[in-house]
Scaffold this motif. Structure first.
Motif, PDB file in Angstrom:
ATOM      1  N   THR A 150      42.998  33.538  22.853  1.00 50.80           N
ATOM      2  CA  THR A 150      42.485  32.796  24.223  1.00 50.80           C
ATOM      3  C   THR A 150      42.369  33.816  25.408  1.00 50.80           C
ATOM      4  O   THR A 150      43.045  34.624  25.499  1.00 50.80           O
ATOM      5  N   ASP A 151      41.526  33.499  26.395  1.00 48.49           N
ATOM      6  CA  ASP A 151      41.280  34.267  27.512  1.00 48.49           C
ATOM      7  C   ASP A 151      41.826  33.192  28.498  1.00 48.49           C
ATOM      8  O   ASP A 151      41.508  32.084  28.778  1.00 48.49           O
ATOM      9  N   ASP A 152      42.811  33.721  29.132  1.00 45.58           N
ATOM     10  CA  ASP A 152      43.643  32.892  30.170  1.00 45.58           C
ATOM     11  C   ASP A 152      43.110  33.357  31.677  1.00 45.58           C
ATOM     12  O   ASP A 152      42.613  34.587  31.935  1.00 45.58           O
ATOM     13  N   ASN A 153      42.808  32.192  32.356  1.00 46.02           N
ATOM     14  CA  ASN A 153      42.323  32.306  33.633  1.00 46.02           C
ATOM     15  C   ASN A 153      43.121  31.626  34.938  1.00 46.02           C
ATOM     16  O   ASN A 153      43.926  30.622  34.228  1.00 46.02           O
ATOM     17  N   ILE A 154      42.977  31.947  36.089  1.00 45.57           N
ATOM     18  CA  ILE A 154      43.690  31.421  37.020  1.00 45.57           C
ATOM     19  C   ILE A 154      42.701  31.181  38.288  1.00 45.57           C
ATOM     20  O   ILE A 154      41.905  32.123  38.686  1.00 45.57           O
ATOM     21  N   ALA A 222      45.123  38.484  44.492  1.00 50.14           N
ATOM     22  CA  ALA A 222      46.544  38.005  43.545  1.00 50.14           C
ATOM     23  C   ALA A 222      46.681  38.758  42.465  1.00 50.14           C
ATOM     24  O   ALA A 222      45.797  38.989  41.481  1.00 50.14           O
ATOM     25  N   VAL A 223      48.033  39.168  42.278  1.00 50.33           N
ATOM     26  CA  VAL A 223      48.287  40.015  40.963  1.00 50.33           C
ATOM     27  C   VAL A 223      49.116  39.044  40.182  1.00 50.33           C
ATOM     28  O   VAL A 223      50.317  38.607  40.624  1.00 50.33           O
ATOM     29  N   CYS A 224      48.456  38.478  38.947  1.00 49.03           N
ATOM     30  CA  CYS A 224      49.005  37.487  38.258  1.00 49.03           C
ATOM     31  C   CYS A 224      49.483  37.918  36.931  1.00 49.03           C
ATOM     32  O   CYS A 224      48.941  38.913  36.472  1.00 49.03           O
ATOM     33  N   ARG A 225      50.586  37.247  36.766  1.00 44.92           N
ATOM     34  CA  ARG A 225      51.045  37.338  35.314  1.00 44.92           C
ATOM     35  C   ARG A 225      51.030  36.120  34.536  1.00 44.92           C
ATOM     36  O   ARG A 225      51.855  35.016  34.683  1.00 44.92           O
ATOM     37  N   LEU A 226      50.012  36.393  33.466  1.00 45.31           N
ATOM     38  CA  LEU A 226      49.885  35.242  32.532  1.00 45.31           C
ATOM     39  C   LEU A 226      49.824  35.600  31.086  1.00 45.31           C
ATOM     40  O   LEU A 226      49.341  36.622  30.664  1.00 45.31           O
ATOM     41  N   ASN A 227      50.990  34.726  30.500  1.00 44.91           N
ATOM     42  CA  ASN A 227      51.432  35.232  29.103  1.00 44.91           C
ATOM     43  C   ASN A 227      51.828  36.604  28.960  1.00 44.91           C
ATOM     44  O   ASN A 227      51.285  37.343  27.922  1.00 44.91           O
ATOM     45  N   GLY A 228      52.624  37.161  29.817  1.00 40.36           N
ATOM     46  CA  GLY A 228      52.832  38.667  29.514  1.00 40.36           C
ATOM     47  C   GLY A 228      51.802  39.645  30.100  1.00 40.36           C
ATOM     48  O   GLY A 228      52.022  40.864  30.135  1.00 40.36           O
ATOM     49  N   LYS A 229      50.638  39.377  30.290  1.00 42.90           N
ATOM     50  CA  LYS A 229      49.422  40.142  30.821  1.00 42.90           C
ATOM     51  C   LYS A 229      49.248  40.045  32.284  1.00 42.90           C
ATOM     52  O   LYS A 229      49.518  38.926  33.199  1.00 42.90           O
ATOM     53  N   GLU A 230      48.923  41.216  33.039  1.00 42.47           N
ATOM     54  CA  GLU A 230      48.767  41.140  34.306  1.00 42.47           C
ATOM     55  C   GLU A 230      47.249  41.146  34.454  1.00 42.47           C
ATOM     56  O   GLU A 230      46.415  41.862  34.013  1.00 42.47           O
ATOM     57  N   VAL A 231      46.674  39.915  35.616  1.00 41.51           N
ATOM     58  CA  VAL A 231      45.506  39.748  35.872  1.00 41.51           C
ATOM     59  C   VAL A 231      45.462  40.026  37.464  1.00 41.51           C
ATOM     60  O   VAL A 231      46.246  39.421  38.053  1.00 41.51           O
ATOM     61  N   ARG A 232      44.453  40.678  37.857  1.00 45.53           N
ATOM     62  CA  ARG A 232      44.089  40.646  39.167  1.00 45.53           C
ATOM     63  C   ARG A 232      42.916  39.819  39.734  1.00 45.53           C
ATOM     64  O   ARG A 232      41.734  40.041  38.956  1.00 45.53           O
ATOM     65  N   VAL A 233      43.080  38.967  40.638  1.00 43.94           N
ATOM     66  CA  VAL A 233      42.160  37.872  41.149  1.00 43.94           C
ATOM     67  C   VAL A 233      41.977  37.871  42.507  1.00 43.94           C
ATOM     68  O   VAL A 233      42.843  37.978  43.193  1.00 43.94           O
ATOM     69  N   ALA A 234      40.863  38.193  42.950  1.00 46.64           N
ATOM     70  CA  ALA A 234      40.439  37.909  44.388  1.00 46.64           C
ATOM     71  C   ALA A 234      40.680  36.838  44.885  1.00 46.64           C
ATOM     72  O   ALA A 234      40.016  35.819  44.459  1.00 46.64           O
ATOM     73  N   LEU A 235      41.273  36.660  46.258  1.00 47.16           N
ATOM     74  CA  LEU A 235      41.168  35.378  46.946  1.00 47.16           C
ATOM     75  C   LEU A 235      39.931  34.827  47.511  1.00 47.16           C
ATOM     76  O   LEU A 235      39.199  35.976  47.728  1.00 47.16           O
ATOM     77  N   PRO A 236      39.630  33.519  47.863  1.00 45.89           N
ATOM     78  CA  PRO A 236      38.465  33.250  48.376  1.00 45.89           C
ATOM     79  C   PRO A 236      38.130  34.013  49.789  1.00 45.89           C
ATOM     80  O   PRO A 236      39.268  34.622  50.417  1.00 45.89           O
ATOM     81  N   PRO A 237      37.069  34.429  50.399  1.00 46.61           N
ATOM     82  CA  PRO A 237      36.875  35.033  51.260  1.00 46.61           C
ATOM     83  C   PRO A 237      37.422  34.293  52.644  1.00 46.61           C
ATOM     84  O   PRO A 237      37.332  33.245  52.680  1.00 46.61           O
ATOM     85  N   ILE A 238      38.028  35.106  53.460  1.00 46.22           N
ATOM     86  CA  ILE A 238      38.507  34.627  54.661  1.00 46.22           C
ATOM     87  C   ILE A 238      37.447  34.100  55.645  1.00 46.22           C
ATOM     88  O   ILE A 238      36.602  35.134  56.106  1.00 46.22           O
ATOM     89  N   LYS A 239      37.738  33.020  56.247  1.00 44.87           N
ATOM     90  CA  LYS A 239      36.422  32.732  57.246  1.00 44.87           C
ATOM     91  C   LYS A 239      37.280  32.818  58.820  1.00 44.87           C
ATOM     92  O   LYS A 239      38.400  32.341  58.907  1.00 44.87           O
ATOM     93  N   MET A 240      36.433  33.374  59.644  1.00 44.57           N
ATOM     94  CA  MET A 240      36.976  33.646  60.860  1.00 44.57           C
ATOM     95  C   MET A 240      36.894  32.510  61.904  1.00 44.57           C
ATOM     96  O   MET A 240      38.000  32.450  62.710  1.00 44.57           O
ATOM     97  N   SER A 241      36.322  31.561  61.596  1.00 44.71           N
ATOM     98  CA  SER A 241      36.494  30.128  62.431  1.00 44.71           C
ATOM     99  C   SER A 241      36.295  29.068  61.335  1.00 44.71           C
ATOM    100  O   SER A 241      35.569  29.195  60.322  1.00 44.71           O
TER     101      SER A 241
END
Length: 801
Positions: A150-154, A222-241
């Protein structure tokens, strides 16, 4: 649906004014009045199956939380793990419900199968709205499938929809594999310099949330740990207003909290909150443009249960933030009572339970009794309440939806709020509503079985204008209905609302006894429900030998041994009177009894297949050339019939023995019977024991129609055609050991009782559940569920031991 919300509208004193511009309120009213959707729940007799068993089901069709009145027909399909339809049932909806079943082959391979169901009305809104539910079909003797990789997602989802710089935000997250099963997760949030600024950890089924204060001109990972694997996911873009939009809880109260501190554009200022349930506005709150912080209590106690969609709008009716909240006041529950009047867990002993739903309104219910010791326990359960109030309403896969309704504790309420924050609304988006991007209702309900078209005279082929058609309908159960059907000034006719199984033979002529031709505009049922592509609600998870699948061989070893020998279970054996028989078998059993029963060498069924010939001819002239095994020579008064040219020792042909309705007769006598009076003809080969001399020449048996099979007499010429009926429904086999000797076979039933036809009325709201135990069950599970006409739901799950 409207009726349960009208009192709420009155309490909250909401007033609307009509404007030339399309407002959210007007758009919702259009949906409610013209485009109401449907949803489906299916009660299965149990959660998982073994190859060779029957899948029994009852389907309920709703519009909102009420039984739907829009549809008369439902299509239920069984799909394999490749998405191919391997069986389907098209069934009439009676009181918005239908019951049926699928027979699983005993040699079927182990896999997860999908049951998909939809109505014609649901086809207008895309297959993402179809009912889908996966069932495990276990067979330890089949070829094994390798465990899935399986491919784990967050996924990270800011509350309200936007991540605003400089103000406190709440971010919800959900981690799962590609099949929708939850994966526990944890990790840290790092800025562009690698500094950890927040941590997170899932708290329930891969879901959780954390507080976060993003800075302007910064990016986060986000540096995530899923089933012992490390996955890096970008957070949604920041809005200035933008506008911060949250729902906060204090005790048993919930509040809407709005933060306008970082609002840079007045045109995007929130002007009002619209609260919607089931496409109906339940309250609207005007907002002050000058306020930087706004807090308002949600009137939970005044709302019906269900998903509350909260949306912030600008003065120009543009949505800028959204949040879903689940309201669970449990006013939808029906307090039924369950009693065990007679309990015996000994082999083949009688049990009798009873239910009282405690309500005087009409309701429809279904009940199953299963062997707990044979259960392959599922960790992904649902019931009629979780499906109607939750699963049908939002996008994405909700794992184990029943969990959120099993009790009303604070932990489950908080976990359900995580579901609200991590799943989107399945119905229309505001862009679709406000821009009138609503699908046209192209697919119309057929009104059960409808036959419609134009009428033409048979000889001149001219369109018939006005008058009536004389119509005779002969169905599977050999019932005959006669009706006069009007033909309008344009030559159109319609016969609607027919309900019959398998097929029907329809004969027709004008009211002046003249033959006609029909040009049909109505479609057969199978054409109306042609297989649509699979939806994208989730991938089908392969089964393997680990987990509950591996337990099947131990729990079902005795049953599986029988599968290898007979490829069937005891509960697939049917009584001789069940409805599920082939229509030809029904006629055969009614006529060919005793020595004439069983398989002949050839059978001609005149009930199901009326002859298309001049009915004035006799049976022997009709059979000439139609039976390759029978030679017929001669003419009226002097026919000779011979089976496969059989000859005596001295070389002469041997005549076949001839019977009419079981009595020996002559060809001269049989030739006087009009074909219109014949129901069945059977051919028996040499050695027919019912004939003189052991029937060395074979036998021809003719059976004349019983009274119920004689068509209503109409003189003149009639045309005949067949039309498709609903799927044949088998009856659940439930042995009665008080009336029959114990069979030699071991009673290995895993479903001991199944009744999908329980209905209550104003005067009768109690019913009994009588059944006999199997040879093995020592612990039983009883599940009863259903709904009343006023949207009250009953779910009872009891263990008897």
């Amino acid at each position: 649906m409207l009726k349960r919300l009208l009192p709420i509208l009155a309490i909250l004193c909401i007033c609307f004014t009509s404007t030339a511009q399309t407002t959210p309120e007007a758009a919702l009213e259009n949906i409610q009045n013209n485009f109401a959707t449907e949803n489906i729940f299916i009660h299965f007799d149990k959660e998982n199956y073994v190859a060779g068993e029957n899948i029994w089901f009852k389907a309920y069709v709703f519009s909102g939380i009420y039984l739907s009145t829009y549809s008369s027909v439902i299509n239920v399909e069984l799909l394999n793990d490749s998405g191919r339809v391997i069986d389907k049932k098209i069934l009439p909806l009676i009181r918005s419900a239908a019951a049926g079943g699928f027979s699983l082959p005993g040699d079927g391979r182990q896999a997860n199968y999908t049951v998909r169901a939809f109505t014609r009305r649901m086809m207008n809104f895309g297959n993402l709205n179809f009912y889908e539910h996966q069932l495990s079909v276990l067979n330890p003797f089949s070829k094994k499938i390798a465990a899935a990789i399986t491919d784990d997602n967050i996924f990270f989802l800011p509350e309200g929809g936007n991540l605003i710089a400089g103000i406190p935000n709440v971010i919800a997250f959900k981690s799962a594999d590609k099949y929708g099963s939850p994966v526990e997760s944890s990790g840290e949030i790092s800025d562009s310099k690698g500094k950890n600024v927040a941590t997170f950890r899932s708290v329930h089924d891969g879901m959780g949330k954390f507080n976060f204060l993003p800075l302007p001109d910064e990016t986060y990972t986000a540096v995530c740990r899923l089933n012992g694997k490390e996955v890096r996911v970008a957070l949604p873009p920041i809005k200035m207003s933008g506008v911060g939009f949250q729902v906060q809880q204090s005790g048993n109260k919930k509040y809407i909290v709005i933060n306008n501190e970082k609002l840079a554009n007045d045109a995007m200022a929130p002007a009002y909150i619209l609260a919607v349930m089931d496409n109906i506005v339940v309250f609207k709150k005007e907002l002050s443009a000058a306020s930087k912080y706004i807090s308002a209590e949600i009137p939970l106690s005044q709302l019906p249960s269900g998903i509350l969609q909260l949306t912030l709008f600008t003065a120009q009716n543009q949505p800028i933030a959204e949040r879903m909240v689940f309201v669970n006041n449990r006013e939808f529950l029906l307090n039924g009572t369950f009693k065990t009047d007679v309990v015996s867990l000994k082999p083949r002993k009688k049990n009798r339970y009873s239910f009282d739903v405690g309500d005087t309104l009409i309701g429809t219910f279904s009940v199953s009794v299963t062997d707990v010791n044979r259960e392959i326990v599922s960790d992904n359960k649902e019931n009629i309440i979780s499906r109607v109030f939750l699963t049908n309403e939002i996008k994405g896969t909700i794992f184990n939806p029943l969990y959120y309704f099993e009790s009303a504790d604070t932990a489950r309420e908080n976990h359900l709020d995580l579901v609200m924050m991590t799943n989107g609304w399945r119905r229309y988006t505001w862009d679709q509503l406000l821009n009138n991007k609503i699908p046209a209702l192209t697919y119309k309900d057929p009104n059960y079985i409808t036959m419609a078209g134009k009428v033409y005279t048979a000889n001149s082929n001219k369109q018939l204008v006005g008058g009536d058609l004389n119509v005779i309908i002969n169905t599977l159960d050999s019932a005959s209905d006669y009706m006069n059907v009007p033909v309008d000034k344009d030559g159109n006719f319609e016969i609607a609302g027919m309900i019959f199984q398998d097929s029907a033979t329809i004969s027709f002529q004008t009211d002046k006894k003249r033959a006609v031709n029909l040009s049909l505009s109505s479609l057969p049922l199978t054409n109306m429900f042609a297989a649509a592509p699979r939806s994208l609600l989730g991938n089908v998870k392969p089964l393997n030998e680990t987990g509950p699948e591996g337990a099947a061989k131990g729990l079902y070893s005795d049953v599986m041994d029988e599968f290898q020998k007979k490829a069937t279970l005891l509960n697939d054996v049917r009584l001789s009177t069940v409805k599920g028989k082939n229509r030809y078998d029904v006629v055969e059993e009614r006529y060919a009894k005793g020595i004439f029963s069983g398989s002949g060498n050839n059978t001609i069924d005149f009930i199901n297949d009326p002859p298309r010939t001049n009915l004035s001819t006799n049976i022997f002239e009709y059979l000439k050339g139609r039976l390759t095994s029978v030679n017929i020579t001669g003419s009226l008064g002097n026919y000779f019939i011979n089976y496969r040219n059989t000859r005596s020792l001295i070389g002469g042909p041997i005549p076949m023995a001839l019977f009419v309705d079981g009595a020996a007769t002559s060809t001269q006598q049989a030739s006087t019977i009009p074909i219109s009076e014949i129901a069945l003809v059977k051919v028996f080969g040499t050695g027919f024991v019912g004939a003189e001399g052991n029937g060395v020449g074979g036998a021809l048996a003719i059976f004349t129609k019983k009274a119920e099979d004689r068509t209503i007499g109409i003189s003149g010429t009639m045309n005949t055609m067949k039309i498709e009926g609903f799927s044949v429904v088998k009856e659940f086999f439930s042995p009665d050991y008080d009336k029959t000797n114990s069979p030699a076979e071991t009673d290995n039933r895993t479903t001991l009782y199944w009744d999908p036809y329980l209905e209550t009325t104003r005067t009768n709201h109690k019913f009994e559940i009588p059944f006999f135990n199997s040879d093995n069950a020592t612990k039983l599970r009883v599940v009863l569920q259903g709904v009343t006409a006023d949207g009250k739901f009953l779910y009872i799950d009891k263990i008897i031991e």
